[in-house]
Enzyme design. Structure first.
Site, short mmCIF file in Angstrom:
data_model
loop_
_atom_site.label_atom_id
_atom_site.label_comp_id
_atom_site.label_asym_id
_atom_site.label_seq_id
_atom_site.Cartn_x
_atom_site.Cartn_y
_atom_site.Cartn_z
N HIS A 75 1.82 4.57 -2.62
CA HIS A 75 1.74 5.93 -2.49
C HIS A 75 3.03 6.48 -3.10
CE1 HIS A 75 -1.95 6.91 -0.39
NE2 HIS A 75 -1.58 5.84 0.67
N GLU A 111 -5.14 7.80 -2.83
CA GLU A 111 -5.44 6.37 -2.19
C GLU A 111 -5.89 5.35 -3.34
OE1 GLU A 111 -4.75 6.67 0.93
OE2 GLU A 111 -5.57 4.61 1.20
N HIS A 125 0.79 -1.06 0.08
CA HIS A 125 -0.04 -0.06 0.05
C HIS A 125 0.92 1.51 -0.07
CE1 HIS A 125 -3.56 2.45 1.26
NE2 HIS A 125 -3.00 3.23 1.89
N GLU A 126 1.78 1.33 0.89
CA GLU A 126 2.59 2.45 1.05
C GLU A 126 3.71 2.51 -0.37
OE1 GLU A 126 1.74 4.77 3.20
OE2 GLU A 126 0.32 3.57 4.30
ZN ZN Z 1 -3.13 5.48 1.94
#
Ligand code: ZN
Length: 498
Positions: A266, A292, A262-263
């Site tokens: 980003h 997101e 997830h990170e």
């Molecule tokens: Zn996030």
């Protein structure tokens, strides 16, 4: 370069340097800074913040912004920077300085009081200051509102330009209509998904090793980024040659695996911003929701697919042989996609996640636009959990006090989380037409997918807003039907619902 923009750039560069320093302190606070450092480092942060405020908010800058707006020779990149700065100034200008400072003090108290109230599991301790925070938010939104604009629309605009109550009512209405019954069907299904092997005593060192591998595998470049640990995973972006992610290790293997992906999602976004924009006011992701969308795209659409794990599952088994040696790929993939209603948003699976956000949207809209009293929040919260997820929190800690956002005055932020998932699904169905999505993943070619996202989304930074990106990439304005289709296809298959 226009001489007006040239003159403005000196101020912008100074502001950027201060902002970068502040971001680095923030990163350090959450990762490496010693416990005792807080107060004295706080002095430095206070001074730098003041300098930043001065650097962008002075008469010379205002004159130059005006001149730049009238100057017809600015490039697209320059125009975007002037627009960002002008928005920032407009916001600051309409709020009286004393009120702005009072609010800054209030939210720092409020975040502290929220943490103590959560610890004590007592909403009553938090309610009085929350009321004040809401009063301020309404007042500030009132100052900024143009003509008939609603206050909550002003707040939404800050996180997701182009999205209004009207559009979000439609979006969340669809989620309520489609996802609530889908979850009921999942709960009623007889299919049992085993996931016990994801819990255990996993070594931090092994989790870190596999985490670094996964981050790199999806495109996180360790020559332009670092990975550390923190209580809650997050990403800090300095510029496109320095993006930092954190993760955490606990006894749930999937928690660290997927928060790294997830990170990294980003981070891949920020690393992909073009050189002309990085280190400028337009050199970040388009919006909260678009950011997101990318992290969730990597975490869920890519990371929780079977195709993604085909070339690398053996590596995971070798890293955790005690838990995974007799667990086949199919069983692993089913486990990391299991849906189960829970009380905590940050631990929610892909299916129930949007329902957590729906609840917060309905409540904060009522707090800002309607008649909902702060005292009634815990009960309303619990009622909605019961209605949409079929479970009821027994405590404030697991209910209304779980998220920090409202204590920081962040109203209008939550919808971005659900919009991110919906943007991702729309992009996904389009990309499947453009490329052999699963085939690429099975061949270990995540890079081809990442390059597509960079070309259509990442490189533009804030040059385009989220709806424009969707239109330009998929040929269609925001359409939440893709998200519903995605959830239905995935969970009907997983739980044999058809
Ligand atoms: Zn996030």
């Amino acid at each position: 370069m226009s001489k007006h923009f040239d003159a403005l750039k000196t101020h912008l560069d100074r502001a950027m340097a201060l902002k970068t320093a502040l971001a680095l302190f923030e990163w350090d606070n959450e990762t490496l800074a010693p416990k005792e450092a807080g107060e004295l480092t706080g002095n430095v942060i206070g001074i730098l913040s003041g300098e930043y405020f001065q650097a962008v908010n002075n008469d010379q800058v205002k004159e130059l912004v005006k001149a730049c707006k009238e100057d017809g020779t600015l490039t697209l990149e320059e125009t975007a920077q002037v627009r960002e700065l002008s928005n920032e100034l407009e916001k600051l200008e309409c709020i009286p300085k004393e009120e702005y400072q009072e609010f800054a003090r209030l939210v720092s108290d409020s975040a502290r009081i929220w943490a103590a109230a959560k610890e004590a599991d007592d909403f009553g301790k938090f309610a009085p200051i929350l009321k004040k925070v809401i009063e301020f938010q309404k007042k500030f939104a009132g100052y900024q509102a143009k003509e008939e604009q609603k206050k909550y629309d002003v707040l939404l605009h800050e996180y997701e330009p182009g999205f209004t109550i009207e559009l979000l009512d439609e979006f969340f209405g669809l989620i309520k209509k489609e996802v609530v019954p889908l979850l009921k069907a999942v709960k009623a299904s007889k299919v049992l998904i085993r996931d016990d092997f994801l819990t255990g005593d996993f070594s931090d060192a092994q989790q870190e090793k596999i985490g670094r591998f996964l981050a790199e595998y999806v495109g996180f470049d360790f020559s332009k980024g670092v990975m550390a640990t923190s209580a809650h995973p997050f990403t800090t972006n300095l510029h496109n040659k320095d993006v930092r992610i954190t993760t955490h290790y606990n006894d749930n293997l999937d928690s660290s695996l997927f928060s790294v992906i997830h990170e990294a999602g980003h981070a891949v976004y920020e690393l992909g911003i073009c050189d002309d924009l990085t280190q400028t006011l337009a050199g970040q992701g388009a919006s909260m929701g678009m950011h997101e969308s990318q992290s969730r795209f990597f975490e869920n659409i890519i990371g929780r697919s079977k195709s993604f794990w085909v070339p690398i599952y053996e590596k995971l088994q070798e890293a955790f042989p005690e838990s995974l040696f007799d667990i086949g790929l199919d069983m692993f993939v089913r486990a990391v996609n299991k849906a189960e209603p829970g009380l905590i948003r940050t631990e929610a699976d892909e299916l129930t996640y949007s329902l957590h956000v729906l609840i917060r949207y309905e409540l904060e809209k009522e707090l800002i636009e309607g008649e909902l009293a702060v005292e009634d929040l815990p009960k309303m919260w619990a009622d909605k959990y019961e209605e949409y997820l079929g479970i009821r929190p027994e405590s404030d800690k697991e209910g209304v006090l779980q998220d920090i956002h409202w204590s920081q005055g962040s109203f209008g932020y939550f919808p971005s989380y659900a919009l991110g998932s919906a943007f991702g699904a729309q992009l996904y169905y389009h990309m499947k037409k453009e490329m052999d999505f699963d085939g690429l993943l099975e061949d270990g070619k995540v890079g081809a997918i990442r390059e597509y996202l960079k070309e259509h989304i990442h490189q533009y930074g804030k040059l385009k807003d989220s709806r424009t990106i969707l239109k330009d990439t998929t040929g269609e304005d925001f359409n939440p039907e893709y998200y519903i289709k995605y959830l239905k296809e995935k969970y009907q298959d997983l739980y044999h619902l058809q």
